[in-house]
Design a protein around this motif. Structure first.
Motif, PDB file in Angstrom:
ATOM      1  N   ALA A 346      15.406 -98.254 -24.181  1.00 29.24           N
ATOM      2  CA  ALA A 346      15.798 -96.849 -23.999  1.00 29.24           C
ATOM      3  C   ALA A 346      15.212 -96.298 -22.707  1.00 29.24           C
ATOM      4  O   ALA A 346      15.758 -95.387 -22.102  1.00 29.24           O
ATOM      5  CB  ALA A 346      15.318 -96.023 -25.184  1.00 29.24           C
ATOM      6  N   LEU A 347      14.058 -96.870 -22.296  1.00 24.85           N
ATOM      7  CA  LEU A 347      13.397 -96.467 -21.049  1.00 24.85           C
ATOM      8  C   LEU A 347      13.025 -97.717 -20.283  1.00 24.85           C
ATOM      9  O   LEU A 347      12.639 -98.730 -20.886  1.00 24.85           O
ATOM     10  CB  LEU A 347      12.112 -95.666 -21.348  1.00 24.85           C
ATOM     11  N   ARG A 348      13.140 -97.661 -18.938  1.00 23.84           N
ATOM     12  CA  ARG A 348      12.719 -98.801 -18.095  1.00 23.84           C
ATOM     13  C   ARG A 348      11.722 -98.287 -17.067  1.00 23.84           C
ATOM     14  O   ARG A 348      11.951 -97.258 -16.424  1.00 23.84           O
ATOM     15  CB  ARG A 348      13.913 -99.426 -17.363  1.00 23.84           C
ATOM     16  N   LEU A 349      10.626 -99.022 -16.902  1.00 23.23           N
ATOM     17  CA  LEU A 349       9.614 -98.579 -15.943  1.00 23.23           C
ATOM     18  C   LEU A 349       8.801 -99.768 -15.466  1.00 23.23           C
ATOM     19  O   LEU A 349       8.834-100.842 -16.081  1.00 23.23           O
ATOM     20  CB  LEU A 349       8.713 -97.505 -16.557  1.00 23.23           C
ATOM     21  N   ASP A 350       8.072 -99.586 -14.360  1.00 22.50           N
ATOM     22  CA  ASP A 350       7.225-100.684 -13.893  1.00 22.50           C
ATOM     23  C   ASP A 350       5.825-100.521 -14.472  1.00 22.50           C
ATOM     24  O   ASP A 350       5.485 -99.501 -15.077  1.00 22.50           O
ATOM     25  CB  ASP A 350       7.233-100.770 -12.355  1.00 22.50           C
ATOM     26  N   VAL A 351       4.994-101.549 -14.266  1.00 21.88           N
ATOM     27  CA  VAL A 351       3.688-101.566 -14.916  1.00 21.88           C
ATOM     28  C   VAL A 351       2.780-100.468 -14.355  1.00 21.88           C
ATOM     29  O   VAL A 351       1.885 -99.970 -15.053  1.00 21.88           O
ATOM     30  CB  VAL A 351       3.063-102.989 -14.794  1.00 21.88           C
ATOM     31  N   THR A 352       3.019-100.047 -13.117  1.00 22.81           N
ATOM     32  CA  THR A 352       2.233 -98.951 -12.527  1.00 22.81           C
ATOM     33  C   THR A 352       2.505 -97.653 -13.281  1.00 22.81           C
ATOM     34  O   THR A 352       1.584 -96.904 -13.640  1.00 22.81           O
ATOM     35  CB  THR A 352       2.615 -98.772 -11.034  1.00 22.81           C
ATOM     36  N   THR A 353       3.770 -97.385 -13.540  1.00 27.63           N
ATOM     37  CA  THR A 353       4.144 -96.160 -14.263  1.00 27.63           C
ATOM     38  C   THR A 353       3.659 -96.218 -15.704  1.00 27.63           C
ATOM     39  O   THR A 353       3.223 -95.206 -16.270  1.00 27.63           O
ATOM     40  CB  THR A 353       5.672 -95.958 -14.191  1.00 27.63           C
ATOM     41  N   LEU A 354       3.694 -97.408 -16.305  1.00 30.29           N
ATOM     42  CA  LEU A 354       3.181 -97.533 -17.668  1.00 30.29           C
ATOM     43  C   LEU A 354       1.697 -97.134 -17.720  1.00 30.29           C
ATOM     44  O   LEU A 354       1.247 -96.485 -18.661  1.00 30.29           O
ATOM     45  CB  LEU A 354       3.364 -98.978 -18.165  1.00 30.29           C
ATOM     46  N   ALA A 355       0.942 -97.523 -16.690  1.00 32.70           N
ATOM     47  CA  ALA A 355      -0.484 -97.165 -16.652  1.00 32.70           C
ATOM     48  C   ALA A 355      -0.661 -95.648 -16.574  1.00 32.70           C
ATOM     49  O   ALA A 355      -1.622 -95.101 -17.111  1.00 32.70           O
ATOM     50  CB  ALA A 355      -1.162 -97.829 -15.460  1.00 32.70           C
ATOM     51  N   MET A 356       0.278 -94.956 -15.933  1.00 37.09           N
ATOM     52  CA  MET A 356       0.181 -93.493 -15.831  1.00 37.09           C
ATOM     53  C   MET A 356       0.436 -92.825 -17.185  1.00 37.09           C
ATOM     54  O   MET A 356      -0.094 -91.764 -17.482  1.00 37.09           O
ATOM     55  CB  MET A 356       1.186 -92.974 -14.799  1.00 37.09           C
ATOM     56  N   LEU A 357       1.265 -93.490 -18.012  1.00 38.84           N
ATOM     57  CA  LEU A 357       1.558 -92.984 -19.353  1.00 38.84           C
ATOM     58  C   LEU A 357       0.461 -93.328 -20.347  1.00 38.84           C
ATOM     59  O   LEU A 357       0.227 -92.592 -21.305  1.00 38.84           O
ATOM     60  CB  LEU A 357       2.814 -93.694 -19.893  1.00 38.84           C
TER      61      LEU A 357
END
Ligand SMILES: CC(C)(COP(=O)(O)OP(=O)(O)OC[C@H]1O[C@@H](n2cnc3c(N)ncnc32)[C@H](O)[C@@H]1OP(=O)(O)O)[C@@H](O)C(=O)NCCC(=O)NCCS
Length: 400
Positions: A346-357
């Motif tokens: 449902a959502l796609r993101l890179d590992v950098t953005t995952l760390a921000m979440l």
């Protein structure tokens, strides 16, 4: 990969690495006396060097534990001392150092790596995302008072520096951790000690003793401003309190220190209720909101499984990680936990953005709004806001 030789430094090479790093941040090398202390801040086996053929770049880490939302603690590496000799920059030395470190962390089961960045543009490309922020503020000490109904109870004990370095680690360990806080290993306390002893004014510390023993502490320095030596600032690099009474008690003490004009509380949590404690909140002024820890999720499945999630509909999140491809894949995030899934993302993101979440500092809907998350199901950002949300604002409070 590059042609540089990257290898772990021997203990007898740590000083050369320290000199090199300090030069990259425009600081003179440590004297023999300073090195006796600051050398203790190097974890044996924790420093690497890039050789071309002599030492041209370095980075180091120490092992610690990070508290994640829900209270679990995961193995963390604190990355610091990163520098590349000025005549060898922009040739891939940092890239090679980062790759070697991440490989070593992954092989050892480190779940995440944290650092404080000298510049915001450097570390995102290596998967580090800005995961906690802080706030520095000033209080007009000569006029500020606590409200009459501020919590009371407990005693303040003033410590000299020697006693402080002995006692504070134990007090720090007793204080409950919010998401983003970390254990402070011996090497980190030795780093703080070395930094404090280099200053021209002495460090002072106070411990708050509550009904169950020490439940808070603050360290501080009182220094005159260069242009106005008679105007004194009281800087507070560390203040931790386990209870409202300890927080109020420490502030009551600081506001009562004589011959001080302003208190500068450095790198505090964004949700610290200091305004609510003061009789006149306009005696507080904000200096800045700053970056704090940049986090690299080294083991995404373990990191996601370690934290708790809010009550919302599950969301399938696809993560890409070019540097550590074992992390790439789709994860189902639900109030029951996180696990790999074959369902469509449902959502796609890179590992950098995952760390921000990950620690709860940023909202999925905000990251989607600026194009950092690709949305495939329009209901997913709102659900992810709740799943990744946290009760207290994440904050580390440890600078290295
Ligand atoms: C920051 C520093 C370590 C970079 O080292 P380096 O060997 O020049 O970096 P690399 O050549 O491996 O660069 C890797 C990438 O980062 C980019 N980059 C490196 N330093 C950068 C900077 N300061 N700002 C923006 N981008 C930077 C490079 O352009 C390159 O980009 P690419 O992925 O598009 O190719 C080095 O400039 C340095 O020592 N600076 C002073 C000390 C310092 O700030 N240390 C960091 C402490 S947290």
């Amino acid at each position: 990969m590059s042609d540089f030789e990257i290898r772990t430094l021997r203990t007898d090479e740590h000083r050369a690495a320290s000199d090199l790093f300090r030069d990259t941040v425009h600081v003179r090398p440590a004297t023999d006396a300073e090195w006796e202390r600051s050398g203790l801040a190097y974890q044996p086996g924790g420093a690497i060097g890039a050789f071309d053929p002599e030492l041209v770049g370095t980075a180091r880490f120490f092992d610690a534990e990070l508290t994640v939302p829900g209270g679990a603690r995961v193995p963390m590496a604190g990355v610091t001392g990163v520098g590349v000799r000025a005549d060898r920059t922009r040739r891939g030395v940092l890239r090679a150092l980062m790759a070697a470190q991440l490989e070593e962390f992954a092989a050892r089961g480190v779940v995440c790596a944290n650092l404080l960045a000298s510049e915001a543009a450097i570390y995102g490309r290596f998967g580090y995302g800005l995961a906690t922020r802080n706030r520095t503020y000033r209080v007009d000490r000569s006029r500020a008072r606590l409200r009459a109904d501020a919590p009371v109870g407990g005693e303040i004990e003033l410590l000299d520096a020697d006693r402080a370095w002995e006692l504070l680690p134990g007090v720090y360990d007793r204080i409950g951790h919010r998401p983003g806080m970390m254990s402070r290993p011996e090497v980190l306390w030795r780093l703080y000690e070395a930094q404090c002893r280099r200053r021209s004014v002495p460090m002072k510390a106070v411990v708050h003793h509550g009904p169950d023993g020490p439940d808070g502490f603050a360290t501080y320095f009182v220094e005159g401003l260069e242009a106005h030596p008679w105007t004194k600032d009281l800087e507070v690099p560390d203040l931790f309190a386990a209870t409202p009474a300890a927080f109020a008690g420490l502030w009551r003490f600081l506001l009562g220190v004589d011959l001080v004009d302003r208190i500068v509380a450095e790198e505090r949590p964004l949700d610290e209720p200091i305004e609510l404690l003061l009789a006149d909140h306009r005696l507080l002024s904000d200096d800045r909101i700053g970056d704090e820890h940049w986090v690299r999720l080294v083991d995404v499945p373990k990191a996601l499984a370690a934290r708790e999630y809010g009550a919302a509909e599950p969301v399938a999140v696809e993560v890409t990680d070019p540097l550590l491809p074992a992390n790439s894949g789709t994860y189902r995030i639900s109030p029951d936990g996180a696990e790999r899934t074959g369902e469509p993302a449902a959502l796609r993101l890179d590992v950098t953005t995952l760390a921000m979440l990950y620690l709860g500092t940023w909202k999925a809907s905000a990251l989607a709004g600026v194009g950092r998350i690709e949305v495939r199901d329009p209901a997913a950002p709102a659900a992810a806001d709740v799943l990744f949300g946290t009760r207290s604002v994440p904050w580390s409070g440890s600078h290295f």
